[in-house]
Every structure is written in C-alpha cells, then in structure tokens.
Scaffold this active site. Structure first.
Site, PDB file in Angstrom:
ATOM      1  N   TYR A  69       6.697  16.815  12.470  1.00 50.35           N
ATOM      2  CA  TYR A  69       7.251  15.578  12.551  1.00 50.35           C
ATOM      3  C   TYR A  69       8.835  16.042  12.739  1.00 50.35           C
ATOM      4  O   TYR A  69       9.803  15.108  12.411  1.00 50.35           O
ATOM      5  CB  TYR A  69       7.223  14.530  11.586  1.00 50.35           C
ATOM      6  CG  TYR A  69       5.937  14.304  11.048  1.00 50.35           C
ATOM      7  CD1 TYR A  69       5.121  13.521  12.109  1.00 50.35           C
ATOM      8  CD2 TYR A  69       5.080  14.545   9.929  1.00 50.35           C
ATOM      9  CE1 TYR A  69       3.692  13.016  11.640  1.00 50.35           C
ATOM     10  CE2 TYR A  69       4.002  14.086   9.487  1.00 50.35           C
ATOM     11  CZ  TYR A  69       3.224  13.403  10.512  1.00 50.35           C
ATOM     12  OH  TYR A  69       1.817  13.130  10.061  1.00 50.35           O
TER      13      TYR A  69
ATOM     14  N   CYS B  54       0.135  32.905  12.594  1.00 49.51           N
ATOM     15  CA  CYS B  54       0.566  33.798  13.956  1.00 49.51           C
ATOM     16  C   CYS B  54       1.026  32.427  14.802  1.00 49.51           C
ATOM     17  O   CYS B  54       0.418  32.222  15.714  1.00 49.51           O
ATOM     18  CB  CYS B  54      -0.706  34.379  14.483  1.00 49.51           C
ATOM     19  SG  CYS B  54      -0.886  35.785  13.611  1.00 49.51           S
TER      20      CYS B  54
ATOM     21  N   GLU C  91       0.733  -1.289  -0.111  1.00 44.77           N
ATOM     22  CA  GLU C  91      -0.048  -0.060   0.040  1.00 44.77           C
ATOM     23  C   GLU C  91       0.830   1.209  -0.114  1.00 44.77           C
ATOM     24  O   GLU C  91       0.774   2.120   0.985  1.00 44.77           O
ATOM     25  CB  GLU C  91      -0.720  -0.070   1.493  1.00 44.77           C
ATOM     26  CG  GLU C  91      -1.873  -1.042   1.222  1.00 44.77           C
ATOM     27  CD  GLU C  91      -2.543  -1.361   2.660  1.00 44.77           C
ATOM     28  OE1 GLU C  91      -3.677  -1.961   2.577  1.00 44.77           O
ATOM     29  OE2 GLU C  91      -2.031  -0.859   3.516  1.00 44.77           O
TER      30      GLU C  91
ATOM     31  N   ARG D 115       3.847  18.995   8.173  1.00 42.50           N
ATOM     32  CA  ARG D 115       4.774  17.965   8.422  1.00 42.50           C
ATOM     33  C   ARG D 115       6.202  18.507   9.045  1.00 42.50           C
ATOM     34  O   ARG D 115       6.756  17.815   9.998  1.00 42.50           O
ATOM     35  CB  ARG D 115       5.158  17.279   7.152  1.00 42.50           C
ATOM     36  CG  ARG D 115       4.036  16.777   6.430  1.00 42.50           C
ATOM     37  CD  ARG D 115       4.453  15.673   5.449  1.00 42.50           C
ATOM     38  NE  ARG D 115       4.854  14.619   5.779  1.00 42.50           N
ATOM     39  CZ  ARG D 115       6.309  14.373   5.930  1.00 42.50           C
ATOM     40  NH1 ARG D 115       7.101  15.049   5.371  1.00 42.50           N
ATOM     41  NH2 ARG D 115       6.885  13.133   6.367  1.00 42.50           N
TER      42      ARG D 115
HETATM   43  N1  LLP Z   1      -1.237   1.570   4.762  1.00 44.02           N
HETATM   44  C1  LLP Z   1      -1.576   1.797   5.827  1.00 44.02           C
HETATM   45  C2  LLP Z   1      -2.458   0.928   6.464  1.00 44.02           C
HETATM   46  C3  LLP Z   1      -1.127   3.016   6.464  1.00 44.02           C
HETATM   47  O1  LLP Z   1      -1.721   3.550   7.674  1.00 44.02           O
HETATM   48  C4  LLP Z   1      -0.312   3.998   5.560  1.00 44.02           C
HETATM   49  C5  LLP Z   1      -0.022   5.156   6.184  1.00 44.02           C
HETATM   50  C6  LLP Z   1      -0.321   3.400   4.445  1.00 44.02           C
HETATM   51  C7  LLP Z   1      -0.274   2.348   3.875  1.00 44.02           C
HETATM   52  C8  LLP Z   1       0.659   4.369   3.422  1.00 44.02           C
HETATM   53  O2  LLP Z   1       1.982   4.843   3.840  1.00 44.02           O
HETATM   54  P1  LLP Z   1       3.029   5.661   2.969  1.00 44.02           P
HETATM   55  O3  LLP Z   1       3.476   4.422   2.107  1.00 44.02           O
HETATM   56  O4  LLP Z   1       2.325   6.816   2.506  1.00 44.02           O
HETATM   57  O5  LLP Z   1       3.851   5.886   4.033  1.00 44.02           O
HETATM   58  N2  LLP Z   1       1.010  11.842   7.964  1.00 44.02           N
HETATM   59  C9  LLP Z   1       2.339  11.083   8.018  1.00 44.02           C
HETATM   60  C10 LLP Z   1       2.118   9.744   7.194  1.00 44.02           C
HETATM   61  C11 LLP Z   1       1.162   8.767   8.219  1.00 44.02           C
HETATM   62  C12 LLP Z   1       0.947   7.581   7.371  1.00 44.02           C
HETATM   63  C13 LLP Z   1      -0.210   7.068   7.863  1.00 44.02           C
HETATM   64  N3  LLP Z   1      -0.595   5.696   7.417  1.00 44.02           N
HETATM   65  C14 LLP Z   1       3.456  11.744   7.384  1.00 44.02           C
HETATM   66  O6  LLP Z   1       3.073  13.214   6.813  1.00 44.02           O
HETATM   67  O7  LLP Z   1       4.690  11.412   7.115  1.00 44.02           O
END
Ligand code: LLP
Length: 463
Positions: free
Chosen positions: A364, A391, A320, A360
């Site tokens: 983070y 602000c 995914e 981000r």
């Molecule tokens: N599958 C599941 C079950 C997930 O929870 C996530 C991400 C993905 C796939 C996709 O992950 P990716 O390949 O995009 O890393 N907001 C955070 C990232 C949160 C990800 C949440 N779940 C950021 O900006 O780094």
C-alpha cells in the site's frame, strides 16, 4: 496511504538527492506517544521499555524479529471504544487486524464483540470461548461449510454479501430448522480517502450489494421473504485508515435512506445498522487520529439526525474497529544486520525480517516510523531506508526515515504501530519464519503466538 508525509526540502543538500527530506527537528531519541504503545518509554540507560521490560531483555529471551504487544494498551483502547459507544451500541473488534486466543479473551473480558471473516477466524474465536452470539461472520465468498459451521455454532449475525449468499444462508438455516440473524452489506457509493485496495464502498469492487440501481432494495426484498432469515439490519463499511468523518456521514445518510424505503415498502423498521470499521491511526507523527469518544459522538449524532428527519426510530448502531484498537499497541522489534551507505542517496539498513512480517509498505505504500531502541545516540541523523532480508528489492519496511548516523549491526530498532495487519498478513516468503507475538504487561512477558520453526514449514511439505 497513511496521510503521513515528511516535509520535503533539502537539509544535507550535499549528500541528499534534491527534493529529498529534511532531517527532523525533533530529537531522534524521543518516542512520540502518538505512534508508540502507551507503556513505551526509555529507562535510565536509554533502553526502550514496554510493559516494564526492556527491549534488550525481550530480544534476548524471545529473539528477533518479534512483534511486541502491550496488553494494557490493548485493553485500554478496547475499553475506550466500549465505553464511548455505551450500552445502546455494539463494538465488534475486526479480527482480521490481528487475532489470537489471548486477544479474544481480552476482548471478551472487556465486553467487546468480534467480527470474523473466515472459518479460521471463527475457529479461533470459538476455541477461545467467545460466545457465538457475540460473533459476526463476514466475507464475500463464505463457503457452504463455513456457513454451516457458523449457523450451527449460533453466531449472532451473518453479514450477507451477495444475492447467492442470501439464498445459501436461508436454505442452510432452514434445513437446520433455525432462523439465522443476518445483516445485508451494501455499498453506498462513497469514495473513502484511502488506498484503492482498502477502500470498499465505491461501487467498482467486490464487496457488498450496490445501493445504486435498486439492487440493495431488491436484496432486502428477497431476504425478507425467506423463512430461514431474520433480517436485523444493514451493514456498510467504507474503507480503512480513514481520518475524515464525512465519508461516514454520507454512508449513514444513505443507509438510513434505505431503512426508510424498507419501512415504506414493507412496513418493517430494521432494528440495527452497522457502520463498519476503518478509523485511522497514527503511523507517523504527521497523522492525527480521532479518539473513540469523538467518533462515537459523531456517528451517533449523524444516525440520530438522519433517523429523525426520516421519522424512524434510531436503530442500534454497531461498529467494527480493528486497526484503531490493535494497531498502535504493538511494535516490531528487529536487529540490524547490515548498514550500507549509498553515496549521495541514502543508507540501507537491513533487518532480520522484512516484507514477510510487514507487507503493508510494499502493498500500500504505507508509511512507518522507526527508532533505535537498544540505546540512545547523539550522532547526526542519517536518511535511511529500512529493508528486510528477502530476495526482492521491493522488500522495504520503512521507506524514508532518519536514524542516528552511528547505527551499527547488532543495534535493535523498532517499527511502531504494527499491531494491525502485519502478523495477520505475514507470509513465509523465502521460507522466512514468521515472528512470534509477545505480549507484555506489568513487568511480565509471554508468547501469545509462538515463532514459526523450520519444523512447521516442513510439516506442511509432505514430500
Ligand atoms: N469491518 C469490515 C467489514 C472490514 O472489511 C474491515 C476491514 C473492518 C471492519 C476493519 O477495518 P479497520 O478498522 O481495521 O480499518 N489490510 C489492509 C486493511 C484491510 C481491511 C479490510 N477490512 C491494511 O493493512 O491496511
């Protein structure tokens, strides 16, 4: 959270605080292909172009700030994942990274499936015509209404995240006279090397059912007994922005271990495993992400090996990726509003967006790159912090970077690799309007998500 770190060491020792950053040896006008979308370059006048269009044209036509998305690059990356995994595996694009109807159509055309994690994402996917059987529905607290919509729509799988949900989905499916295909999300106890908020397979967090203490086995036991469910497999997602494959190796080992226990106890070989997303991208030149074909090869080998030693038929694998597909394909285009040198510290460059279009950095401690894109410059590099217009002093877009010393109000600068988790996590903080997403391809641009207006804000405010 990105591994990126600028090498420490004083260069302008007279002007920079001790232990601060060395000005980059490379040309500030150069655009590292690792962090920029693939069709990005500079024209003969030094203006950055993407998809055959200059950023000055884009700014004129669509305003700033704006997310500019390279459609050809998006399609290339989606296709590369699809091809790498072949027909014996499935690639579900994680819509949380960035979702719009145009993107859903591109994914559909490129043969990818889609992972959604809320009713809103499901509605977007269905509105764009993604066949329901190619949708996976995630979430640790899906509402009964969301579950009902997903089951009625006929989604290909619901990923179950708790004991309560096992029962909820089973009852709902049964009451609708159907059997829902489900996977059970487990936590395998892996500490992914990433920021705490985006690591998801260690046990002390909200997602999944722990393998430890036999909970995951108990969840499978219960799910297998329920008529409303067809248990098709086990799901594990270990976190995000990961470069090191060893976490996936441990996860695959433990998931296959569970499949073996299930076979031994129930005489059932579950046909699928999903190893989630989480593959890292380059936010700065210091990051070295892996290519989809390397990832596919590594994951397939790990699962095949583990299954052989457990004497199981190799299950169908799915992954995914979200960030790894959309992240590198977009940049945020900003106009410089003020340039404020602070003696002996750094220069603060304020842009017309900020933490509302990219949370981000604040959330983070993420690192980003930045470049002057409306022209080139031979001026000496200056250490800058790119900040927004909110602000809040934590309103930082790029914490430490170098830009040419002659940067001035009216210049356009761009922050690359903002395709993932920027528009999708954007807010209205300070009633700042969320930027549009403009896709470009072969010399043509079009708005795929329009800029928010004050009318949009006032429409929600019912007075
Ligand atoms: N599958 C599941 C079950 C997930 O929870 C996530 C991400 C993905 C796939 C996709 O992950 P990716 O390949 O995009 O890393 N907001 C955070 C990232 C949160 C990800 C949440 N779940 C950021 O900006 O780094």
């Amino acid at each position: 959270m990105s591994r990126s770190a600028h090498p420490a060491g004083p260069r302008h020792a007279d002007v920079l605080p001790e232990g601060h950053y060395t000005a980059p040896a490379e040309d500030l006008n150069a655009l590292d292909p690792k962090v920029w979308a693939r069709t990005v370059g500079r024209d003969a006048d030094g203006v950055v172009t993407v998809g055959g269009i200059t950023v000055t044209q884009l700014a004129e036509e669509y305003g700033t700030p704006a997310y500019i998305l390279d459609e050809a690059d998006f399609r290339d990356r989606a296709r590369a994942w699809r091809t790498a995994f072949g027909t014996d595996a499935d690639v579900f694009y994680a819509g949380k990274a960035f979702l719009s109807r145009a993107v859903v159509r591109w994914l559909d055309e490129e043969g990818l499936n889609l992972d959604v994690c809320s009713g809103g994402e499901l509605a977007t996917a269905l509105a764009a015509g993604m066949p329901a059987e190619r949708i996976a529905f995630h979430g640790n607290n899906k509402s009964p209404e969301e579950i009902e919509r997903a089951v009625r729509a006929g989604v290909g799988r619901i990923v179950l995240d708790s004991f309560q949900e096992i029962v909820r989905v089973a009852h709902l499916a049964q009451s609708l006279g159907t059997r829902q295909r489900v996977q059970i999300r487990i936590t395998v106890g892996v500490e992914a090397h990433t920021h705490e908020f985006i690591a998801t397979a260690h046990e002390d967090q909200k997602f999944g059912i722990p393998l430890a203490g036999g909970q995951a086995a108990e969840a499978v036991r219960r799910a297998l007994q329920l008529d409303g469910l067809e248990v098709i497999g086990i799901h594990s997602h270990i976190g995000s922005q990961i470069f090191d494959m060893s976490g996936f190796e441990v996860a695959a080992h433990r998931v296959v271990g569970l499949l073996k226990d299930i076979r031994d106890e129930h005489g059932v070989e579950l046909p699928e495993i999903d190893l989630g997303g989480g593959l890292g991208i380059a936010y700065t030149s210091d990051d070295d992400p892996r290519e989809p074909h390397e990832i596919a090869k590594a994951l397939t080998e790990i699962v095949t090996r583990e299954c052989e030693s457990a004497r199981l038929a190799t299950p169908r694998i799915s992954v995914e990726p979200g960030r790894a597909i959309v992240g590198p394909t977009a940049f945020t285009l900003y106009e410089v509003g003020t340039v404020k040198p602070l003696d002996g510290l750094r220069t603060y460059v304020s842009v017309d967006g900020g933490m509302s279009d990219n949370i981000r950095t604040a959330l983070y401690d993420a690192e980003y790159s930045v470049a002057l894109v409306s022209r080139t410059s031979d001026a000496e590099p200056m250490l800058v912090r790119v900040v927004g217009k909110h602000c809040e002093s934590g309103d930082i877009v790029v914490k430490d970077a170098f830009l040419p010393g002659d940067l001035a109000p009216g210049d356009l600068i761009a922050v690359p690799a903002t395709g993932a988790y920027c528009r999708s996590m954007a807010s209205n903080y300070n009633h700042v309007l969320r930027p549009p997403v403009v896709s470009v391809r072969d010399g043509a641009a079009r708005v795929i998500v329009r800029r928010e207006t004050e009318e949009d804000l006032l429409r929600l405010d019912v007075g």
